[in-house]
Each structure stands twice: as C-alpha cells, then as structure tokens.
Design a protein around this motif. Structure first.
Motif, mmCIF file in Angstrom:
data_model
loop_
_atom_site.group_PDB
_atom_site.id
_atom_site.type_symbol
_atom_site.label_atom_id
_atom_site.label_comp_id
_atom_site.label_asym_id
_atom_site.label_seq_id
_atom_site.Cartn_x
_atom_site.Cartn_y
_atom_site.Cartn_z
ATOM 1 N N LYS A 1 0.839 -1.223 0.000
ATOM 2 C CA LYS A 1 0.000 0.000 0.000
ATOM 3 C C LYS A 1 0.864 1.260 0.000
ATOM 4 C CE LYS A 1 -2.115 -1.199 3.848
ATOM 5 N NZ LYS A 1 -1.706 -2.613 3.902
ATOM 6 N N THR A 2 1.779 1.313 0.960
ATOM 7 C CA THR A 2 2.583 2.518 1.112
ATOM 8 C C THR A 2 3.516 2.717 -0.080
ATOM 9 O OG1 THR A 2 2.458 2.296 3.495
ATOM 10 C CG2 THR A 2 4.256 3.651 2.631
ATOM 11 N N THR A 3 4.147 1.630 -0.493
ATOM 12 C CA THR A 3 5.054 1.690 -1.639
ATOM 13 C C THR A 3 4.308 2.190 -2.879
ATOM 14 O OG1 THR A 3 6.252 -0.163 -0.675
ATOM 15 C CG2 THR A 3 6.650 0.272 -3.004
ATOM 16 N N THR A 4 3.099 1.680 -3.055
ATOM 17 C CA THR A 4 2.298 2.094 -4.209
ATOM 18 C C THR A 4 1.879 3.559 -4.084
ATOM 19 O OG1 THR A 4 1.535 -0.164 -4.548
ATOM 20 C CG2 THR A 4 0.183 1.590 -5.506
ATOM 21 N N THR A 5 1.476 3.966 -2.896
ATOM 22 C CA THR A 5 1.052 5.356 -2.700
ATOM 23 C C THR A 5 2.169 6.328 -3.076
ATOM 24 O OG1 THR A 5 -0.321 4.667 -0.830
ATOM 25 C CG2 THR A 5 0.122 7.020 -1.032
ATOM 26 N N VAL A 6 3.342 6.122 -2.504
ATOM 27 C CA VAL A 6 4.404 7.125 -2.704
ATOM 28 C C VAL A 6 4.953 7.085 -4.132
ATOM 29 C CG1 VAL A 6 5.011 7.185 -0.266
ATOM 30 C CG2 VAL A 6 6.288 5.680 -1.787
ATOM 31 N N LEU B 1 -1.389 15.352 -3.482
ATOM 32 C CA LEU B 1 -1.369 15.345 -2.016
ATOM 33 C C LEU B 1 -1.440 13.901 -1.541
ATOM 34 C CD1 LEU B 1 -1.580 16.677 0.812
ATOM 35 C CD2 LEU B 1 -4.071 16.696 0.502
ATOM 36 N N VAL B 2 -0.521 13.528 -0.651
ATOM 37 C CA VAL B 2 -0.556 12.214 -0.016
ATOM 38 C C VAL B 2 -0.999 12.391 1.427
ATOM 39 C CG1 VAL B 2 0.870 10.288 0.815
ATOM 40 C CG2 VAL B 2 1.205 11.187 -1.502
ATOM 41 N N TRP C 1 2.917 16.825 -1.945
ATOM 42 C CA TRP C 1 2.768 17.319 -0.574
ATOM 43 C C TRP C 1 2.258 16.174 0.278
ATOM 44 C CZ3 TRP C 1 2.228 20.121 -4.906
ATOM 45 C CH2 TRP C 1 2.864 21.373 -4.942
ATOM 46 N N CYS C 2 2.481 16.275 1.576
ATOM 47 C CA CYS C 2 2.094 15.154 2.440
ATOM 48 C C CYS C 2 1.538 15.664 3.759
ATOM 49 C CB CYS C 2 3.322 14.270 2.687
ATOM 50 S SG CYS C 2 3.024 12.898 3.824
ATOM 51 N N ALA C 3 0.402 15.099 4.151
ATOM 52 C CA ALA C 3 -0.114 15.293 5.507
ATOM 53 C C ALA C 3 0.457 14.141 6.317
ATOM 54 C CB ALA C 3 -1.635 15.271 5.510
ATOM 55 N N ARG D 1 -7.554 24.072 -9.620
ATOM 56 C CA ARG D 1 -7.680 23.246 -8.418
ATOM 57 C C ARG D 1 -6.350 23.174 -7.683
ATOM 58 N NH1 ARG D 1 -10.391 17.921 -10.612
ATOM 59 N NH2 ARG D 1 -8.665 18.231 -12.029
ATOM 60 N N ARG D 2 -6.465 22.880 -6.408
ATOM 61 C CA ARG D 2 -5.255 22.858 -5.597
ATOM 62 C C ARG D 2 -4.388 21.637 -5.915
ATOM 63 N NH1 ARG D 2 -5.651 24.740 0.600
ATOM 64 N NH2 ARG D 2 -3.796 26.004 0.459
ATOM 65 N N TYR D 3 -5.032 20.503 -6.158
ATOM 66 C CA TYR D 3 -4.310 19.277 -6.505
ATOM 67 C C TYR D 3 -5.005 18.608 -7.676
ATOM 68 C CZ TYR D 3 -2.787 19.920 -1.696
ATOM 69 O OH TYR D 3 -2.306 20.460 -0.532
ATOM 70 N N ASP D 4 -4.218 17.827 -8.423
ATOM 71 C CA ASP D 4 -4.826 16.979 -9.442
ATOM 72 C C ASP D 4 -5.264 15.649 -8.830
ATOM 73 O OD1 ASP D 4 -4.294 18.571 -11.980
ATOM 74 O OD2 ASP D 4 -2.313 18.514 -11.042
ATOM 75 N N PHE D 5 -4.494 15.184 -7.839
ATOM 76 C CA PHE D 5 -4.792 13.894 -7.200
ATOM 77 C C PHE D 5 -4.557 13.979 -5.697
ATOM 78 C CE2 PHE D 5 -3.640 12.920 -11.531
ATOM 79 C CZ PHE D 5 -4.624 12.011 -11.902
ATOM 80 N N VAL D 6 -5.432 13.304 -4.950
ATOM 81 C CA VAL D 6 -5.199 13.108 -3.519
ATOM 82 C C VAL D 6 -5.137 11.596 -3.293
ATOM 83 C CG1 VAL D 6 -6.072 13.451 -1.182
ATOM 84 C CG2 VAL D 6 -6.464 15.220 -2.925
ATOM 85 N N LEU D 7 -4.009 11.122 -2.783
ATOM 86 C CA LEU D 7 -3.841 9.694 -2.512
ATOM 87 C C LEU D 7 -3.801 9.474 -1.004
ATOM 88 C CD1 LEU D 7 -0.971 8.814 -5.059
ATOM 89 C CD2 LEU D 7 -3.434 8.903 -5.460
#
Ligand code: ADP
Ligand code: MG
Length: 273
Positions: A10-15, A29-30, A78-80, A133-139
């Motif tokens: 999951k994490t590997t795919t997200t980043v 945004l992640v 970017w990352c939360a 828009r602020r982001y194109d994708f939020v993962l």
C-alpha cells in the motif's frame, strides 16, 4: 490505497504513484493514515513526535493546511504526515461527532480553498493547478486494518486501489474488504468504487506468482491493472534514503513499472473499469 493486510505494498504504491504523477507535472497530495508513517518517511517529510500531522486534523479539527509539508524527495508532492499518536485515533475517534467524516470534511475545506485564502503557507503561494484546483490527485495511504481510519479514507475517497501481494493466501481477506467498500458505498459514500487491483512483488521466476496473478485476474477481471510490480530490491531500498524509487533509481524496473501504473490509472475513465 487499502488492504487490511500489512506488507502488501500500500505505502510503496502510494508514494511511487504520487511521484510518477508529480514527475509528469501533476500536483499530488498524499494523506498518510498509517501510524507507522512510512509514506511520510519515503517522501522525506518529518513526522517525529511533536510534529503536527493527521492526528491533529482528525481529532482536533486542525486545518490540513497547517500540517501539510512539501516532499523533499519529489517536487509536486505534498504530504499530511502521520505521527505515532495516530495509533490512538482508532479509539479516540469513537467518541467524536461525525467520526467517519472527519477526513472528508478536512479535505473538502482544504482542496476548495482559493489561492492565498488560507493562513498557512506550507503548500506554497502558487497554490493551484492549471485548471484552478489545488491538486490533481489526492492519494490516501491506509493502515492495515478496516477500522475508523480506513473508514475515514473510504468516506473521503471516490476510488479504492487494492494492492495484492503475489503470495499464498493473496485472496484471503479480500471478501471482507470488498464487503466493507460495499457497505460504505451504500451507507456513507455513494461515490466510492473499487477502481483498480494492483499485483505487487511479482516474481517472474516463480510459478507461484503466475498462479496467484491468474487467480486474482479470474476473480477480479478487468479491475486488475495490466501492469504488475516486480519484486525489486531498489523499490525496498528507496525509503531508507527518504526517497521514492522514481527519484532514487529512475531507470530501474521498479520505477518504470510504477510509471506504467500511473499511466494506466489516469488513462482509464472510471466508468470503463
Ligand atoms: P503496506 O503499506 O501494505 O504495509 P509496504 O508498501 O510498506 O506495504 O511494503 C511492505 C514491505 O515490502 C516494505 O518493506 C517494502 O519496502 C517492501 N516492498 C514493497 N513493494 C516491493 C517490491 N515491489 N519489491 C520489493 N520489496 C517491496
Ligand atoms: Mg503501509
């Protein structure tokens, strides 16, 4: 990215999908929902105790803008971040109002804020995409459970990508995962769909990987992405350098595969999956 099994990618795919999209000019945004904070680490974002992160957003309703950091490894991401206290969220959320919708509310406010409208500067002054828009994708990187953190992700998202590791028992637990998505779709978020299944840690030298992949394809059909991610040392090394494999070794087979995945994910319209 969701699967209640740990260690499936999951994490590997997200980043790495985030990095692939950003390197193609997208703003991503992640949201790191896993207390281990591995996505934050791979993106080179500080998440030690005391750093404000997704805990403060979910529990104290701190605006996302105040916790988001730019990735030091990839421009355009970017990352939360997630900190160790996120472990407590599963229990602390139970007693809060709108406990399933806290991430969704925070994201809606954040992504709809106009350029310069917010007090925080973490996401930069040039704060919007070409289309405003602020982001194109939020993962969203989910923890290995189907508890309230993952439910918050399901309530906020429109698509679920399920990474499946090519190993024995790969399909174990998937019925429960599919049922959870279905329940959330019926009761909390009608927009939610399982939009892709990604085979990870594929080992072309073993018959097992091929068998598992065939079984998953038989079960999920067109939802399974054509690209699978090979088992690769470069992919597993990258996070210890605070990097994604796309920046750590851009020409490696792992980097190429994740670029292919990003292309597949953005090429297929949701309705066609
Ligand atoms: P999850 O987030 O589902 O728990 P991770 O993405 O953290 O899974 O992956 C689990 C472990 O496997 C990590 O140590 C990661 O570096 C490693 N890993 C993930 N994908 C690959 C791959 N394709 N090849 C080799 N190692 C991998
Ligand atoms: Mg993880």
């Amino acid at each position: 990215m969701a699967n209640q099994k740990g260690g499936v990618g999951k994490t590997t795919t997200t980043v790495n999908v985030a990095a692939a999209l950003a390197l193609a000019g997208q703003r991503v945004l992640v949201v790191d929902l896993d207390p281990q904070g591995n996505a934050s680490t791979a993106l080179g974002v500080s998440h030690h105790e005391g750093v404000r992160g997704i805990y403060d957003v979910l529990i104290d309703a701190i605006p996302l803008d105040e916790v988001i950091q730019a990735s030091s490894s990839v421009d355009g991401v970017w990352c939360a971040p997630s900190t160790v206290d996120v472990v407590g969220c599963e229990i602390e959320l139970v007693g809060l109002d709108e406990r399933e919708f806290r991430l969704r509310s925070a994201l809606r406010v954040h992504v709809s804020e106009e350029r310069g409208a917010s007090s925080g500067t973490n996401t930069g002054s040039d704060n919007v995409t070409d289309n405003g828009r602020r982001y194109d994708f939020v993962l969203i990187d989910c923890p290995p459970s189907l508890g309230l953190l993952t439910i918050n992700a399901f309530a906020a998202a429109t698509e679920v990508l399920i990474p499946i590791q090519c190993e024995y028992y790969a399909l174990e637990g998937l019925t429960q995962l599919v049922r959870s998505v279905d329940l959330i779709q019926r009761h909390l978020n009608p927009e939610l769909r399982i939009s892709a299944i990604l085979m990870t840690m594929f080992d072309a030298r073993t018959r097992l990987s091929a068998q598992v992949a065939a079984e998953v394809r038989e079960h999920f059909g067109a939802l399974v992405l054509a690209t699978s991610i090979p088992r690769s040392v470069r992919i597993s090394e990258a996070p210890s350098h605070g990097e994604t494999v796309l920046t750590y070794d851009p020409n490696s087979v792992g980097a190429l595969s994740y670029r292919e995945v990003a292309i597949e994910l953005t090429r297929q319209p949701l309705a066609a999956r």
